[in-house]
Design an enzyme around this catalytic site. Sequence first.
Site, PDB file in Angstrom:
ATOM      1  N   GLU A 182       0.876  -1.163   0.000  1.00  0.00           N
ATOM      2  CA  GLU A 182       0.000   0.000   0.000  1.00  0.00           C
ATOM      3  C   GLU A 182       0.920   1.221   0.000  1.00  0.00           C
ATOM      4  O   GLU A 182       1.852   1.287   0.805  1.00  0.00           O
ATOM      5  CB  GLU A 182      -0.878   0.032   1.260  1.00  0.00           C
ATOM      6  CG  GLU A 182      -1.871   1.185   1.218  1.00  0.00           C
ATOM      7  CD  GLU A 182      -2.627   1.409   2.523  1.00  0.00           C
ATOM      8  OE1 GLU A 182      -2.286   0.777   3.538  1.00  0.00           O
ATOM      9  OE2 GLU A 182      -3.562   2.229   2.510  1.00  0.00           O
ATOM     10  N   LYS A 220       4.818   0.014   9.505  1.00  0.00           N
ATOM     11  CA  LYS A 220       4.792   1.318   8.845  1.00  0.00           C
ATOM     12  C   LYS A 220       4.191   2.384   9.748  1.00  0.00           C
ATOM     13  O   LYS A 220       4.615   3.535   9.735  1.00  0.00           O
ATOM     14  CB  LYS A 220       4.010   1.220   7.526  1.00  0.00           C
ATOM     15  CG  LYS A 220       4.874   0.779   6.372  1.00  0.00           C
ATOM     16  CD  LYS A 220       4.214   1.026   5.042  1.00  0.00           C
ATOM     17  CE  LYS A 220       3.179  -0.033   4.732  1.00  0.00           C
ATOM     18  NZ  LYS A 220       2.673   0.066   3.355  1.00  0.00           N
ATOM     19  N   ARG A 271       5.729 -13.055   9.356  1.00  0.00           N
ATOM     20  CA  ARG A 271       6.336 -11.768   9.089  1.00  0.00           C
ATOM     21  C   ARG A 271       7.649 -11.688   9.855  1.00  0.00           C
ATOM     22  O   ARG A 271       7.855 -12.391  10.832  1.00  0.00           O
ATOM     23  CB  ARG A 271       5.396 -10.648   9.509  1.00  0.00           C
ATOM     24  CG  ARG A 271       5.262 -10.496  11.019  1.00  0.00           C
ATOM     25  CD  ARG A 271       4.256  -9.430  11.402  1.00  0.00           C
ATOM     26  NE  ARG A 271       4.361  -8.261  10.554  1.00  0.00           N
ATOM     27  CZ  ARG A 271       3.338  -7.459  10.263  1.00  0.00           C
ATOM     28  NH1 ARG A 271       2.152  -7.709  10.753  1.00  0.00           N
ATOM     29  NH2 ARG A 271       3.506  -6.404   9.514  1.00  0.00           N
TER      30      ARG A 271
END
Length: 566
Positions: free
Chosen positions: A39, A275, A265
């Site tokens: 994104e 983020k 992850r």
Amino acid sequence: MSDTPIPDLPRRDFIRELVADDVATGRFGRPPATRFPPEPNGFLHMGHAKSICLNFGIAREFGGTCNLRFDDTNPFTEEMQYVEAIKRDVEWLGFKWDGEFYASDYFEQLYDIAELLVKKGKAYVDDQTEEEIRTNRGTVTSPGTPSPFRNRSTDENLDLLRRMKAGEFADGACVLRAKIDMAHPNMIMRDPLLLRIRRGAHHYRRGTSWHIFPLYDFAHGLSDAIEGITRSLCTLEFKDNRDIYDWLVEHAGFTDPPRQIEFARLELDYTVLSKRKLLRLVNEGHVSGWDDPRMPTIAGLRRRGVRPEAIRDFAEVIGVARKDARVEIASFEHAVRNDLNMEVPRVLCVLKPLKVVLTNYPEGRVEMLEAQNYPHDVPKTGTRQIPFSRELYIDRDDFMEVPAKKFFRLSPGSEVRLRFGYIIKCEELVKDAAGNVVELRCTYDAETKSGGANSDKKVKGTIHWVSAAQALSCEVRLYDRLFSIPDPDDVPEGQDFISALNPDSLVVIPEAKVEPTVGQDPVGTRYQFERAGYFMSDVEDSRPGKLVFNRIVGLRDSWAKEVKKG
RNA sequence: UGCCCCUUAGCUCAACUGGCAGAGCGUCUGACUCUGGAUCAGAAGGUUCCAGGUUCGAAACCUGGAGGGGCAACCA
């Protein structure tokens, strides 16, 4: 060679196993197709690097394709500057995408699918408030209650949906929801939201003309299906979303649908990989920007001097698994050193200068010494000439007035070799009024010149140095881990990760002394400063007259261990 | 007290469909000697969370238990 059979295709982890099986069985009837779907609301970090290496790596290894797809469905947070940064970072890492796509280009197709679902009785327009929707979803242990609007007629739903699209309703007035099961054990399947109204929002690519934006679940799997992705790789927390992923792709009518696979992850010690948190560090000014060399962003690592090869090697080493993986920062640092060790030339730089005067060396004389650019065990060659004279600088840490045990460097009366030069002996100390040692007066042994006929005299230590008159002054930025504890989120109640910031993550040495040979090198040149670490001249701030070096990573520190042992 | 995932060397993780438990880091030892804070080599290190079961054979499969994590955003 042994007679061990060599596999036709790489099989390094459970995902590559599955892909290899796909290829072997011809399951998808086409080469493996993956995608990297960021994104554009922030810069890419190490966690993304892991995903990039996985997705692009699989495409490369299996002769498939990998798309770069911007998952840009939230007009509030996304910006063009981020898509540019992301593209730059992926390229820098060494990967080339096959297709460059944007979920926002699929809005029309997604809308058509929305109508299709309504017509099939699989979706409805819900007028409940956000609060009501949340409350009526139930809890993990109790079923939800159906919306009073759940059984609207197809015609009414269609009419409402078209008017949503036309921009007739205000934000929040209604949403489109899938009609699945309000008692589903998986909370995500309790009539998930598909489309929400953002009438006034300005989307960085769509402007203000588009009013209804898909949510992640609605956009993601369908985007994969539209692009013909075979394996959609995502992180573990999306495991529960796989149900809605499959449901949507099936009801939208895709045959031979993509399959989602989840992997762990990356979590790295002494830093944060989120983020949201990185954005806070930037916005609150705890770092100088997304490319601050202390940031675990690709841009930060690049600025610091880490090479893409090291990041790829690291991704290789940590592998992929189905279990959350917290990786030690030492493991990453090892990968960085391992890469740089074989690549970069050595030079001498004194971080904390202490003047040394060779009392028996002729005043005004300057001789050039030949120095090797690489150690014997690095398969690269090259030499340079470095000046040697009566006045030198050595590192303050290489002198101890009262030497500790096993301290083999300089102390009163002791001998040490100057790298590429002579053996010197410390004869006398010069102190200032406060009693600090400000100068060492030494003698040199002319017979011991490096490489000379009588150079085989043994001393215990070799230290680095620079000639005072010719040395270049430079600024050195010593970067260290950003946080002072391994898990920055593991802080006392009421505090957050900001309180775990390492106050010494940047130590600036305004006036270090480096040998003059580096003066002409372009910015961005990497070196090993012998016995100090790996450094790169800063691409933003370094200039011919004002050199600035970033410490990429220190050397493995076995002296510190010796000190600790006492 | 719902659904899902995980538990293997000091640490972080591997081990394809059941077949002699491996790697990296760390640690220790040694080698080299002009990086003694580089580099290289070797070694030590395991009740595979616990208890049962299936099997010639289980880290893997089944049952139960313990511990850790994810999921109830109109974020992704």
